[in-house]
Design an enzyme around this catalytic site. Structure first.
Site, PDB file in Angstrom:
ATOM      1  N   SER A 143      -2.233  -4.556  -5.367  1.00  0.00           N
ATOM      2  CA  SER A 143      -1.507  -3.317  -5.029  1.00  0.00           C
ATOM      3  C   SER A 143      -0.016  -3.560  -5.261  1.00  0.00           C
ATOM      4  O   SER A 143       0.470  -4.683  -5.080  1.00  0.00           O
ATOM      5  CB  SER A 143      -1.724  -2.971  -3.558  1.00  0.00           C
ATOM      6  OG  SER A 143      -0.840  -1.938  -3.158  1.00  0.00           O
ATOM      7  N   TYR A 157      -1.447  -5.530   5.105  1.00  0.00           N
ATOM      8  CA  TYR A 157      -2.092  -5.211   3.822  1.00  0.00           C
ATOM      9  C   TYR A 157      -1.257  -5.752   2.662  1.00  0.00           C
ATOM     10  O   TYR A 157      -1.790  -6.367   1.719  1.00  0.00           O
ATOM     11  CB  TYR A 157      -2.247  -3.688   3.724  1.00  0.00           C
ATOM     12  CG  TYR A 157      -2.758  -3.174   2.408  1.00  0.00           C
ATOM     13  CD1 TYR A 157      -4.118  -3.173   2.120  1.00  0.00           C
ATOM     14  CD2 TYR A 157      -1.875  -2.660   1.455  1.00  0.00           C
ATOM     15  CE1 TYR A 157      -4.590  -2.675   0.914  1.00  0.00           C
ATOM     16  CE2 TYR A 157      -2.338  -2.158   0.246  1.00  0.00           C
ATOM     17  CZ  TYR A 157      -3.696  -2.171  -0.022  1.00  0.00           C
ATOM     18  OH  TYR A 157      -4.150  -1.684  -1.213  1.00  0.00           O
TER      19      TYR A 157
END
Ligand code: NAD
Length: 248
Positions: A143, A157
């Site tokens: 990501s 995350y």
């Protein structure tokens, strides 16, 4: 040339889109899922409709025995693997680090880091030529959060995805001589259900307007990059961290 591909977390979102695109190329896809059998069967059906072959395999990407079993089942059904998409991942509700429980942190790193490392390890064991494999391609779904840090919402995350980036960098060097390419795709804001599962439905649309393209990405646009990295068209690409983020 036809390929055999295992995709983790492929019942919906980016994994599902990648599976269908593999189907359009006539490839065989093992569709891993953890909970939603019906959705996984729908993905498999859509892969077949697109022109490929597909099976579904239940298994938790963060559980070692499940990961080994999903690779074994793929081989039993289709034969020797050509590629793996390490896609399964989670987010959690928006919080600052000061408010995050150890349980949350542990689950985040279990799925996104341990899970990715286990799937990558099993891929290395199966694809490396000196271990009897025929080489191949591993695509890790990271990501852009890994370079943003995601303060005030997903700092856990973001850290988990930074570990995935590092895995791509290191493993590409270990496996280059084994004819295995390893790359990471780093999506930006993508219109999938992951945002609702993190308690923020509509997040991709809401924040997507502030990106250079003025919109979130679609799962199919991330899938294009994944399938390119699986394909022979990317034969000299390894160790790349490819942002697919509309310029974000
Ligand atoms: P999604 O929630 O639609 O899909 C994730 C899939 O992973 C789901 O099918 C889920 O069931 C599965 N999964 C979760 N935990 C699992 C486990 N332990 N074992 C097996 N499967 C498991 O979300 P998505 O947006 O398609 O996400 C796919 C990947 O893309 C994730 O790694 C995510 O972090 C990454 N990503 C998404 C975005 C975005 O904006 N959507 C942005 C950057 C990166």
């Amino acid at each position: 040339m036809s390929k055999i591909i295992l995709i983790t977390g492929a019942s919906r979102g980016i994994g599902r889109a990648a599976a269908i695109l593999c189907g359009e190329r006539g490839w065989s896809v093992a569709v891993n899922y953890v909970g939603n059998h019906e959705a996984a069967e729908q993905t498999a059906e859509d892969v077949r409709k697109a022109g490929g072959q597909a099976i579904t395999i239940q298994g938790d990407a963060a559980v070692e025995a499940d990961v080994i079993a999903m690779f074994d089942k793929t081989k039993q059904q289709f034969g020797q693997l050509d590629g793996v998409v390490v896609n399964a991942g989670i987010v959690a509700p928006s919080l600052q680090l000061a408010d995050m429980s150890a349980e949350r942190l542990k689950r985040m790193f279990d799925v996104n880091v341990l899970g990715a490392y286990l799937c990558a390890r099993e891929s290395a064991r199966r694809l490396s030529v000196e271990r009897g494999g025929k080489g191949g391609s591993i695509v890790l779904v990271s990501s852009v959060a890994s370079r943003i840090g995601s303060p005030f919402e997903y700092i856990d995350y973001a850290g988990s995805k930074a570990a995935v980036d590092t895995l791509a960098l290191g493993l590409s060097k270990e496996l280059g001589p084994q004819k295995v390419r390893v790359n990471a795709v780093r999506p930006g804001l993508v219109n999938t259900d992951i945002h609702a599962s993190g308690g923020q439905p509509g997040r991709a649309q809401r924040l997507g307007v502030n990106t250079p393209f003025g919109r979130p990405g679609e799962a199919s646009e991330i899938a294009e990059a994944i399938v390119w990295l699986l394909s022979d068209a990317s034969s000299y690409t390894s160790g790349a961290l490819l942002d697919v983020s509309g310029g974000r």
